[in-house]
Design an enzyme around this catalytic site. Sequence first.
Site, PDB file in Angstrom:
ATOM      1  N   HIS A 141      -0.268  -3.626  -0.773  1.00 43.50           N
ATOM      2  CA  HIS A 141      -0.883  -4.571   0.102  1.00 43.50           C
ATOM      3  C   HIS A 141      -0.091  -5.702   0.371  1.00 43.50           C
ATOM      4  O   HIS A 141      -0.431  -6.933   0.102  1.00 43.50           O
ATOM      5  CB  HIS A 141      -2.391  -5.106  -0.605  1.00 43.50           C
ATOM      6  CG  HIS A 141      -3.283  -3.969  -0.649  1.00 43.50           C
ATOM      7  ND1 HIS A 141      -4.439  -4.198  -1.249  1.00 43.50           N
ATOM      8  CD2 HIS A 141      -3.482  -2.635  -0.108  1.00 43.50           C
ATOM      9  CE1 HIS A 141      -5.090  -2.923  -1.408  1.00 43.50           C
ATOM     10  NE2 HIS A 141      -4.544  -2.022  -0.702  1.00 43.50           N
ATOM     11  N   HIS A 172       1.513   3.059  -2.317  1.00 46.48           N
ATOM     12  CA  HIS A 172       0.671   2.065  -1.353  1.00 46.48           C
ATOM     13  C   HIS A 172       0.607   0.975  -2.002  1.00 46.48           C
ATOM     14  O   HIS A 172      -0.125   0.498  -3.039  1.00 46.48           O
ATOM     15  CB  HIS A 172      -0.744   2.870  -1.453  1.00 46.48           C
ATOM     16  CG  HIS A 172      -1.769   2.275  -0.770  1.00 46.48           C
ATOM     17  ND1 HIS A 172      -1.667   1.643   0.592  1.00 46.48           N
ATOM     18  CD2 HIS A 172      -2.744   1.665  -1.014  1.00 46.48           C
ATOM     19  CE1 HIS A 172      -2.690   0.959   0.990  1.00 46.48           C
ATOM     20  NE2 HIS A 172      -3.552   0.845  -0.132  1.00 46.48           N
ATOM     21  N   TYR A 186      18.135  -1.331   8.174  1.00 45.90           N
ATOM     22  CA  TYR A 186      17.728  -0.943   6.897  1.00 45.90           C
ATOM     23  C   TYR A 186      16.547   0.001   6.855  1.00 45.90           C
ATOM     24  O   TYR A 186      16.609   0.797   6.206  1.00 45.90           O
ATOM     25  CB  TYR A 186      17.728  -2.229   5.941  1.00 45.90           C
ATOM     26  CG  TYR A 186      18.840  -2.984   6.069  1.00 45.90           C
ATOM     27  CD1 TYR A 186      20.270  -2.387   5.752  1.00 45.90           C
ATOM     28  CD2 TYR A 186      18.930  -4.098   6.760  1.00 45.90           C
ATOM     29  CE1 TYR A 186      21.516  -2.826   6.079  1.00 45.90           C
ATOM     30  CE2 TYR A 186      20.304  -4.661   7.257  1.00 45.90           C
ATOM     31  CZ  TYR A 186      21.400  -4.095   6.963  1.00 45.90           C
ATOM     32  OH  TYR A 186      22.521  -4.715   7.018  1.00 45.90           O
ATOM     33  N   HIS A 190      -5.074  -3.450   6.687  1.00 46.74           N
ATOM     34  CA  HIS A 190      -4.851  -2.917   5.031  1.00 46.74           C
ATOM     35  C   HIS A 190      -3.458  -3.057   4.318  1.00 46.74           C
ATOM     36  O   HIS A 190      -3.535  -3.749   3.216  1.00 46.74           O
ATOM     37  CB  HIS A 190      -5.501  -1.693   5.129  1.00 46.74           C
ATOM     38  CG  HIS A 190      -5.639  -1.085   3.774  1.00 46.74           C
ATOM     39  ND1 HIS A 190      -6.471   0.131   3.573  1.00 46.74           N
ATOM     40  CD2 HIS A 190      -5.177  -1.283   2.576  1.00 46.74           C
ATOM     41  CE1 HIS A 190      -6.317   0.306   2.103  1.00 46.74           C
ATOM     42  NE2 HIS A 190      -5.528  -0.421   1.630  1.00 46.74           N
ATOM     43  N   GLU A 212      -8.136   5.459  -3.185  1.00 48.73           N
ATOM     44  CA  GLU A 212      -7.036   5.640  -2.504  1.00 48.73           C
ATOM     45  C   GLU A 212      -6.511   7.065  -2.584  1.00 48.73           C
ATOM     46  O   GLU A 212      -5.512   7.466  -1.964  1.00 48.73           O
ATOM     47  CB  GLU A 212      -6.169   4.794  -2.141  1.00 48.73           C
ATOM     48  CG  GLU A 212      -7.146   3.543  -1.283  1.00 48.73           C
ATOM     49  CD  GLU A 212      -6.434   2.058  -1.320  1.00 48.73           C
ATOM     50  OE1 GLU A 212      -6.797   1.605  -0.094  1.00 48.73           O
ATOM     51  OE2 GLU A 212      -5.773   1.811  -2.189  1.00 48.73           O
TER      52      GLU A 212
END
Length: 225
Positions: free
Chosen positions: A100, A98, A125, A165, A79
């Site tokens: 998941h 990044h 927030y 994703h 990625e």
Amino acid sequence: MTATTTKTAKTAAERLVDAGRALVAAGLSPGSSGNVSVRDGEQLLMTGTGTMLGSLTVDDLSVLALDGTVLAGPKPSKEVALHLALYLKNPGHRVVVHVHSPSAVALSCLEPWSEHCAVPPLTPYSLMRVGQVPLLPFVAPGDPAMGSLVTDSPLPFRAALLSNHGSVVSGEDVDRAVLGAVEVEEACRIALLTQGADRRLIPADQVAAITAASGMPWTGPTALG
Ligand code: ZN
């Protein structure tokens, strides 16, 4: 680590290792998922393919040029194009995270709240930490097109959901990127918990005021008007 070690004295590699551990501690990295990078001048340090973020060492990191060329270390996460694109979009940022994480993934499988923000403004927030969080279209993980989804988007953002994703967040330093990812996950969780209920959003003028005061991107209607 000694008591005299300070954040500013840490190397980029050490900061990246810290970020990995913080994400695992926050419950944002199920299995070995997720990747982190730190920009250090004209180089990028990035976690390798399939690396466990909680047990990273500085030897596990790939060293890349800003065009994605690998200069040293193991193969970077597939990625990498996503990370490079975030640094292009936000030139002052030094860390990209990044993940998941479950609620971000779940919300990324639903239709977005609006075109500029996938997450409805229910609590202040995430607005204070990241501002708007657009939903980017689906491409397969590792597809270089993932980078152009970020660079081609006309919307300013430092956090986004990737369809079906997960999430990506950039920040000026480790704390801002990691805490941004934590707030995105929390905002997605609250959105899911209140889904289908007669929920009250933060008034649009307040959303615009909060994001403006925090220096976070928001291009909703009231911010323009
Ligand atoms: Zn991913």
